[in-house]
Design a protein around this motif. Structure first.
Motif, PDB file in Angstrom:
ATOM      1  N   CYS A 131       2.840  -9.909  -1.881  1.00 11.01           N
ATOM      2  CA  CYS A 131       4.168  -9.728  -2.472  1.00 11.01           C
ATOM      3  C   CYS A 131       5.216  -9.658  -1.363  1.00 11.01           C
ATOM      4  CB  CYS A 131       4.218  -8.442  -3.306  1.00 11.01           C
ATOM      5  SG  CYS A 131       3.155  -8.465  -4.774  1.00 11.01           S
ATOM      6  N   CYS A 144       2.058  -4.094  -6.007  1.00  9.16           N
ATOM      7  CA  CYS A 144       1.935  -5.539  -5.858  1.00  9.16           C
ATOM      8  C   CYS A 144       0.881  -6.032  -6.844  1.00  9.16           C
ATOM      9  CB  CYS A 144       1.533  -5.886  -4.420  1.00  9.16           C
ATOM     10  SG  CYS A 144       1.337  -7.664  -4.121  1.00  9.16           S
ATOM     11  N   GLY A 154       1.538 -11.898  -7.563  1.00  9.87           N
ATOM     12  CA  GLY A 154       2.372 -12.010  -6.370  1.00  9.87           C
ATOM     13  C   GLY A 154       3.741 -11.394  -6.568  1.00  9.87           C
ATOM     14  N   ASN A 155       3.957 -10.704  -7.678  1.00 14.52           N
ATOM     15  CA  ASN A 155       5.225 -10.020  -7.952  1.00 14.52           C
ATOM     16  C   ASN A 155       5.002  -8.518  -7.995  1.00 14.52           C
ATOM     17  OD1 ASN A 155       6.685 -12.514  -8.368  1.00 14.52           O
ATOM     18  ND2 ASN A 155       5.688 -12.653 -10.373  1.00 14.52           N
ATOM     19  N   TRP A 156       6.094  -7.786  -7.730  1.00 18.18           N
ATOM     20  CA  TRP A 156       6.042  -6.343  -7.848  1.00 18.18           C
ATOM     21  C   TRP A 156       6.152  -5.940  -9.320  1.00 18.18           C
ATOM     22  CZ3 TRP A 156       4.753  -3.375  -3.814  1.00 18.18           C
ATOM     23  CH2 TRP A 156       4.944  -3.894  -2.520  1.00 18.18           C
TER      24      TRP A 156
END
Length: 380
Positions: A219, A262, A266-268
């Protein structure tokens, strides 16, 4: 001679034919039709299989209930075709026999405890369950159901396969070689890789979720939030399941999870929000805040935190009494109740004991009025 004889013959036959025609007409008009009765009027449940279409005067018929119905009287009901073509009266009424609804099904039958003859119960199972038994049952003539309620058995799935570079963590302990519909689990990959999806379950069609792929995920450097900050974090890219923590500036309230993670995408995960405090937007008057009754001039600083309630006092003009109305700070906005009237400077200074907050409180408050959107208190 021949011609004369022929003429005489015709003349003699005409009166004879006329007489015959008159006689036929007389006989037709003087014969009276005999009265008859049609099929007796019947109600639901009366057996009509033995009833004819037409009955003669004096005929008698015994009415009975057909199979599956109970008579309203124990005596036989005989009716007679009268000379007027009408039937004598009958008191027979037939009511259907009732089948008791099994107790587990009564809530589905809207509380009914029995059903009449010829009723049909249709059975279905929820998704993920198979039916063992008949899918319907009919109320029979003897007051019993043709079939017992079926059983709904949960679908079974084979044990799920773990990902190539990982494992499965079941939500509940598993024994044997199968699992039941609805059971679920989490996929985990060997660090630092992440599964393309994290959850699996036994599905309604009897198959288990296929295992995900394990892949490397990172991330981006976490971003800040308005009126807040990240605590104790190195500003770098983070791997799968790594976390950072947020906090808010003074007098701002954190709304949401303080920690973000994370994810396998791949995003928070969702960042929290820092909600702003409010000011109480009046110059004169008394409020109830933080378990205290305060003159607005004594609220120092003039600040109310997000989600904190403030009580204003309104006047019931008909009863000449005061009553409290609560409102709440919402991210910098504190609505003022429509019923609140800010006192004038002279009234506030010289006659404060006449204000709604100081006079006797009403025995019952009137219906709450909505807060005025035109006069909100702004953020501090």
């Amino acid at each position: 001679m021949q011609g004369t004889f022929a003429d005489l013959t015709v003349k003699k036959m005409v009166p004879i034919l006329a007489l015959l025609l008159l006689c036929q007409g007389f006989l037709c008009t003087t014969v009276t039709s005999k009265k008859v009765c049609g099929r007796p009027p019947i109600t639901d449940g009366i057996d009509e299989t033995t009833l004819k279409r037409v009955f003669e005067v004096g005929d008698e018929v015994t009415l009975t209930c057909e199979r599956g119905y109970l008579p309203s009287t124990t005596t036989s009901q005989r009716i007679t075709c009268t000379a007027t073509g009408e039937w004598t009266q009958s008191n027979l009424a037939c009511s259907p026999k009732m089948c008791p609804i099994p107790r587990p099904l009564q809530p589905l039958a809207k509380g009914r405890t029995e059903a009449p003859f010829r009723s049909v119960l249709n059975f279905t199972c929820d998704d993920g369950y198979v039916m063992l038994g008949a899918n319907e049952s009919k109320c029979s003539h003897d007051g019993t159901w043709s079939n017992p309620p079926p059983l709904c058995k949960a679908v079974n799935c084979p044990l799920p396969k773990p990902p190539t570079e990982g494992r499965i963590v079941h939500d509940t302990p598993v024994t044997g070689n199968t699992i039941m519909y609805g059971q679920s689990w989490t996929y985990e990959c060997n660090s630092p890789k992440a599964p393309t999806y994290e959850r699996g379950s036994c599905k309604a069609d009897g198959t288990a979720t296929e295992p995900p792929l394990c892949q490397e995920v990172s991330c981006r450097i976490p971003a800040g939030i308005p009126n807040g900050f990240i605590t104790f974090a190195v500003m770098r890219q983070h791997g799968y399941k790594e976390k950072v923590k947020y906090a808010c500036n003074e007098n701002y309230i954190l709304d949401g999870d303080a920690e973000v993670q994370c994810q396998n995408t791949g995003n928070w995960s969702s960042k929290p929000v820092c909600r702003a405090p409010c000011t109480v937007g009046i110059n004169r008057g008394r409020i109830f805040y933080n378990a205290k009754k305060l003159w607005i001039a004594d609220l120092k600083p003039n600040r109310v935190l997000h989600r904190e309630p403030v009580v204003f006092y309104c006047l019931n003009k008909a009863e000449r009494c005061g009553y409290p109305v609560a409102t709440t700070c919402n991210d910098g906005v504190l609505p003022i109740p429509e019923c609140f009237e800010e006192p004038g400077k002279i009234e506030y200074t010289l006659r404060p004991k006449t204000l709604p907050s100081e006079i006797a409180m009403c025995a019952a408050s009137p219906p709450a009025s909505p807060a005025s959107p035109a006069n909100p208190a702004r953020a501090a």
